[in-house]
Design a protein around this motif. Structure first.
Motif, short mmCIF file in Angstrom:
data_model
loop_
_atom_site.label_atom_id
_atom_site.label_comp_id
_atom_site.label_asym_id
_atom_site.label_seq_id
_atom_site.Cartn_x
_atom_site.Cartn_y
_atom_site.Cartn_z
N PHE A 126 38.68 39.32 54.85
CA PHE A 126 39.48 40.24 53.70
C PHE A 126 40.81 40.11 54.01
N GLY A 127 41.92 40.56 52.80
CA GLY A 127 43.07 40.54 53.43
C GLY A 127 43.82 39.24 52.71
N GLU A 128 42.95 38.42 52.04
CA GLU A 128 43.62 37.00 51.67
C GLU A 128 44.44 37.06 50.40
N ILE A 129 44.09 38.08 49.46
CA ILE A 129 44.75 38.15 48.02
C ILE A 129 46.05 37.89 48.28
N ALA A 130 46.79 38.97 49.08
CA ALA A 130 48.16 39.15 49.30
C ALA A 130 48.71 37.85 49.81
N LEU A 131 47.96 37.19 50.50
CA LEU A 131 48.63 35.92 51.22
C LEU A 131 48.72 34.96 50.07
N GLY B 75 37.51 44.14 40.15
CA GLY B 75 38.34 45.40 39.59
C GLY B 75 39.20 46.11 40.66
N SER B 76 39.66 45.05 41.65
CA SER B 76 40.49 46.00 42.81
C SER B 76 41.84 46.13 42.19
N GLU C 209 36.83 36.23 42.18
CA GLU C 209 35.62 37.18 42.13
C GLU C 209 36.01 38.35 42.39
N ARG C 210 36.80 38.62 43.48
CA ARG C 210 36.88 40.00 43.88
C ARG C 210 38.10 40.69 42.77
N GLN C 211 38.98 39.76 42.56
CA GLN C 211 39.98 40.66 41.68
C GLN C 211 39.13 40.75 40.27
N PRO D 186 51.75 42.71 46.85
CA PRO D 186 51.28 43.94 47.67
C PRO D 186 49.73 43.76 47.69
N ARG D 187 49.10 44.47 48.86
CA ARG D 187 47.74 44.75 49.01
C ARG D 187 47.09 45.23 48.01
N THR D 188 46.00 44.61 47.37
CA THR D 188 45.17 45.29 46.04
C THR D 188 44.55 46.65 46.51
N ALA D 189 43.99 46.76 47.79
CA ALA D 189 43.43 47.88 48.30
C ALA D 189 43.72 48.00 49.79
P1 CMP Z 1 44.61 42.09 49.66
O1 CMP Z 1 44.94 42.46 48.39
O2 CMP Z 1 45.30 41.23 50.62
O3 CMP Z 1 43.90 43.44 50.62
C1 CMP Z 1 42.82 44.09 50.25
C2 CMP Z 1 41.80 43.31 50.59
O4 CMP Z 1 40.65 43.79 50.14
C3 CMP Z 1 41.90 41.90 49.45
O5 CMP Z 1 43.05 41.36 49.74
C4 CMP Z 1 40.56 41.28 49.60
O6 CMP Z 1 40.50 40.62 50.72
C5 CMP Z 1 39.73 42.79 49.66
N1 CMP Z 1 38.95 43.41 48.44
C6 CMP Z 1 39.75 43.75 47.46
N2 CMP Z 1 38.74 43.93 46.33
C7 CMP Z 1 37.61 43.79 46.94
C8 CMP Z 1 36.42 43.95 46.27
N3 CMP Z 1 36.22 44.24 45.20
N4 CMP Z 1 35.17 43.34 47.34
C9 CMP Z 1 35.56 43.14 48.45
N5 CMP Z 1 36.69 42.83 49.05
C10 CMP Z 1 37.69 43.17 48.19
#
Ligand code: CMP
Length: 411
Positions: free
Chosen positions: A354-359, A410-411, A405-407, A364-367
């Protein structure tokens, strides 16, 4: 395997020789025929050892791979020593009993093997050192007893000589077997002085030996004491103190008190890379996305991943933070929590990342991410992440897919 048998045999035969030869020279316990047979066997074995050493050295030289780097002088010294120890003086010069003791030179080989053993068994340092100490002590006591037997005018038997040696050496000295002649007294004085030396060595070493029974444990204890003093001096709240202690214990239990980054820092790059690969192979293989990844990618990642530990309930980051690194979980569970601090998008466990979206997005972090238990993870920072993506496009595409997929979820 063969070397092990060779070394084991060498130690056994040399030790038996070191016991039997002085007994024969001084006490003459064995019959001449039996001793001659024994001497033949030892001669053959020592000659075989001499030839094997010579051969393996020449072979190693031919291959351009010397097993140990030795100076010419050291090589000549070992050559002479092996040669001298193999000569059957008993058979060649029957009258000169003392010449047979030349065989004991072979003990230098045992000492050499012990040195190698000590280096190899660094983790059992204390036990190994104790065993070696016992070995040399037993042999020395035996020789001193033989010496006393040879000197003492009122000699009775070997057991009495051994008894005298032990009591004199341990500074007990009942005086029930007194030295009578001048040479006996001189010998007794020498053994007493030796006894003081052994005693001093024991006293000086017992503390350090006990302390070093487990270097990892010592390291942990020292760290713990330092923390306790620090927490007391700085009036850290009890609740935090407890968490710090728990964390320390966890790290100790799971990682044997060492952080691989610091322990391996001094290794040369090639060896360092191999160890990293070995250590992180399991983690990398656990992450489904890496299944079937090229060796290049895996070794790239192994070098970049940094081990981190999080405690239960701790936030790794909060939604809206700037992202510096992404994480791969090796042990434990992490909740991905929405901005409201309540909705849990997902609970990730070993093998997840996890934490890859911001990179990816430089946003900024989505969650938020909260560890639910003690979590062992590997962190990959932004520059390393970008380098890996650049060098391994297939992997980048896969990760991008997962992110999408994660985005979408809905985060
Ligand atoms: P990032 O946005 O950097 O920080 C929060 C992380 O949570 C995000 O990257 C993803 O890796 C993870 N994440 C966000 N939404 C989901 C989700 N719906 N399911 C699983 N992981 C998620």
């Amino acid at each position: 395997m063969l070397t092990r048998v060779h070394n084991g045999l060498l130690i056994a035969v040399t030790t038996i020789t070191a016991i039997v030869v002085p007994v024969h020279v001084v006490l003459g316990t064995f019959s001449e025929a039996a001793y001659t047979r024994f001497d033949w066997v030892v001669t053959i074995l020592f000659i075989a050892d001499f030839l094997i050493n010579l051969r393996s050295e020449t072979a190693a030289k031919a291959r351009g791979a010397m097993p140990v780097v030795l100076t010419t002088r050291a090589r000549v010294a070992w050559f002479l020593l092996d040669l001298l120890a193999a000569i059957p003086f008993h058979l060649l010069v029957p009258g000169a009993a003392l010449l047979q003791l030349v065989r004991l030179l072979k003990l230098a080989r045992v000492g050499q093997l012990m040195e190698i053993g000590k280096r190899r068994a660094a983790e059992h340092w204390t036990a190994v050192r104790l065993w070696f100490f016992v070995y040399w002590t037993v042999l020395s006591v035996h020789w001193l007893a033989c010496g006393w037997f040879a000197l003492h005018a009122e000699r009775s038997d070997y057991i009495e000589a051994l008894y005298w040696t032990v009591q004199t050496l341990t500074t007990v000295g009942y005086g029930d077997i007194p030295p009578i002649s001048g040479p006996e007294r001189i010998y007794a004085m020498l053994v007493m002085i030796l006894g003081i030396g052994v005693y001093g060595f024991l006293i000086g070493n017992v503390a350090s030996i006990l302390n070093r029974i487990d270097p990892a444990q010592t390291h942990y204890q020292e760290n713990k004491q330092r923390l306790e003093v620090f927490m007391k001096n700085r009036n850290i709240p009890q609740r935090l103190q407890r968490r710090i202690r728990d964390f320390n214990t966890y790290v100790w239990e799971k990682r044997l008190g060492y952080d691989e980054t610091t322990v391996l820092a001094g290794l040369p790059p090639g060896l360092h890379k191999e160890v990293m690969l070995f250590l992180k192979k399991d983690v990398i293989e656990k992450v489904p996305m890496f299944h079937g990844a090229s060796m290049e990618l895996i070794s790239d990642l192994a070098l970049q991943l940094r081990p981190v530990v999080f405690t239960p309930g701790e936030y790794l980051f909060k939604a809206g933070d700037q992202g510096q690194e992404m994480y791969f979980i090796t042990r434990g569970a992490v909740d991905i929590v929405a901005r409201d601090g309540e909705t849990v998008y997902a609970t990730l466990t070993a093998g997840d990342f996890f934490g890859e979206i911001a990179l990816f997005t430089h946003k900024p972090r989505t969650a938020s991410a909260r560890s639910m238990s003690y979590c062992d993870m590997y962190a990959l920072d932004t520059p390393s992440f970008e380098r890996v993506l650049e060098r391994h496009p297939a992997f980048a595409a896969q990760m991008a897919e997962k992110t999408r997929e994660r985005q979408e979820r809905g985060s």
